[in-house]
Enzyme design. Structure first.
Site, PDB file in Angstrom:
ATOM      1  CD  GLU A  23      60.477  88.414 -48.578  1.00  0.00           C
ATOM      2  OE1 GLU A  23      61.390  88.096 -47.798  1.00  0.00           O
ATOM      3  OE2 GLU A  23      59.569  87.633 -48.894  1.00  0.00           O
TER       4      GLU A  23
ATOM      5  NE  ARG B  32      59.135  78.331 -40.301  1.00  0.00           N
ATOM      6  CZ  ARG B  32      60.263  77.761 -39.871  1.00  0.00           C
ATOM      7  NH1 ARG B  32      60.352  77.220 -38.687  1.00  0.00           N
ATOM      8  NH2 ARG B  32      61.314  77.728 -40.651  1.00  0.00           N
TER       9      ARG B  32
END
Ligand code: ZN
Length: 305
Positions: free
Chosen positions: A113, A190
């Site tokens: 990203e 996470r």
């Protein structure tokens, strides 16, 4: 062919806010909206076309049934996802897999990203990289909760740009709005969520082993060679050219004329108001407008003003 204009898809997040309304003017379903999925064919939030002969169809359907719009790509899924993020609070510290790991373990692409900082409050920071030198050290520091020693914090301001390849430990900090260009993936591992709980007192799931598996060690901060080409008062800034996507900023003051280089180009307006002229047709642009210009126009040129 007309550009394909996209209806936004809003995603509620515990860290979200209401600036997609106050800054971008969107009608929001709640005041905890973290993400506008501006251009997406991902099943977790797919764009619907708002205009022209394909009005009401999803971008995923067009990719499936109308490959002529995309230059007959051989990729099985539409490869990109564009988001506008409003971080009213800190996002979790996270890392994404590459394509090999993502396809093997999650059945979808990995996630590389990049972020254009639309706005940032004074003192806003991101987490971008880590200080562990080996996998063992990374595992030990996570286990011991030595977050201040492990994580690299970077102050940010409006207009900054960051490339976040898969394998980069990262987090967007509170007070930041971002335009994100990413691969079409919703796989997030996470690492740390600040021990936060939701309304029901639940913490969000962590993915420690996967995070250790996919993190690049030692961390590598990509070198960017940002360049700007002036066109009168306007300019085209090139931030990134990668195998996943090329990212440009069109700074339009008056007008900017562009030659389309790729089979299709994704565009999101992050500031101002104007028009896109293609093949003699004019399309209104305002903050938050997103579209795909899907094939070469007849004369190969666009004008934005
Ligand atoms: Zn991420």
């Amino acid at each position: 062919m007309e550009p394909l204009f996209m209806k936004p898809v809003f995603q509620e997040k515990i860290w979200g806010g209401s600036r997609l309304h106050s800054v971008f003017g969107f009608d929001l379903p709640s005041d905890k909206i973290g993400e506008d999925w501006a251009i997406s064919a991902h099943p977790h939030g797919v764009s619907v076309i708002e205009n022209g002969p394909f009005k009401g169809k999803t971008l995923a359907e067009l990719w499936q049934d109308h490959q002529e719009l995309f230059g007959h790509s051989d990729e099985p899924v539409f490869p990109l996802l564009i988001k506008i993020l409003d971080a009213e609070d800190d996002l979790s510290v996270q890392v994404h897999p590459d394509d090999t790991y993502g396809l093997a373990h999650e059945g979808e692409l990995g996630k590389t990203e990049c972020w254009y900082i639309i706005d940032a409050e004074p003192g806003a920071e991101i987490i971008y990289g880590h200080h562990a030198q080996t996998k063992e050290e990374l595992a030990e520091m996570i286990e011991a909760g030595r977050w201040d020693d492990l994580l690299t914090k970077v102050p940010v301001k409006k207009g900054d740009f960051f490339y976040v390849p898969s394998g980069t430990i990262h987090a967007i900090g509170k007070g930041i709005m971002i335009l994100e260009t990413q691969q079409s993936s919703d796989t997030t591992y996470r690492v740390y969520d600040y021990d936060r709980t939701d309304d029901q007192g639940q913490t969000r799931e962590l993915h420690i082993q996967q995070s250790i598996d996919v993190t690049t060690i030692p961390a590598r901060t990509p070198e960017l060679s940002i360049r700007e080409v002036k066109q009168g008062q306007s300019a085209v800034v090139t931030y990134l050219e990668t195998p996943f996507f090329n990212v440009y900023e069109w700074e339009v003051r008056g007008k900017l004329s562009l030659a389309q280089k790729a089979d299709y180009t994704l565009m999101t307006v992050i500031d101002g108001y104007g028009h896109l002229m293609i093949d003699g047709h004019s399309y209104e642009l305002k903050m938050g407008t997103s579209c795909i210009c899907q094939i070469r126009s007849r004369n190969g040129n666009w004008l934005v003003n």
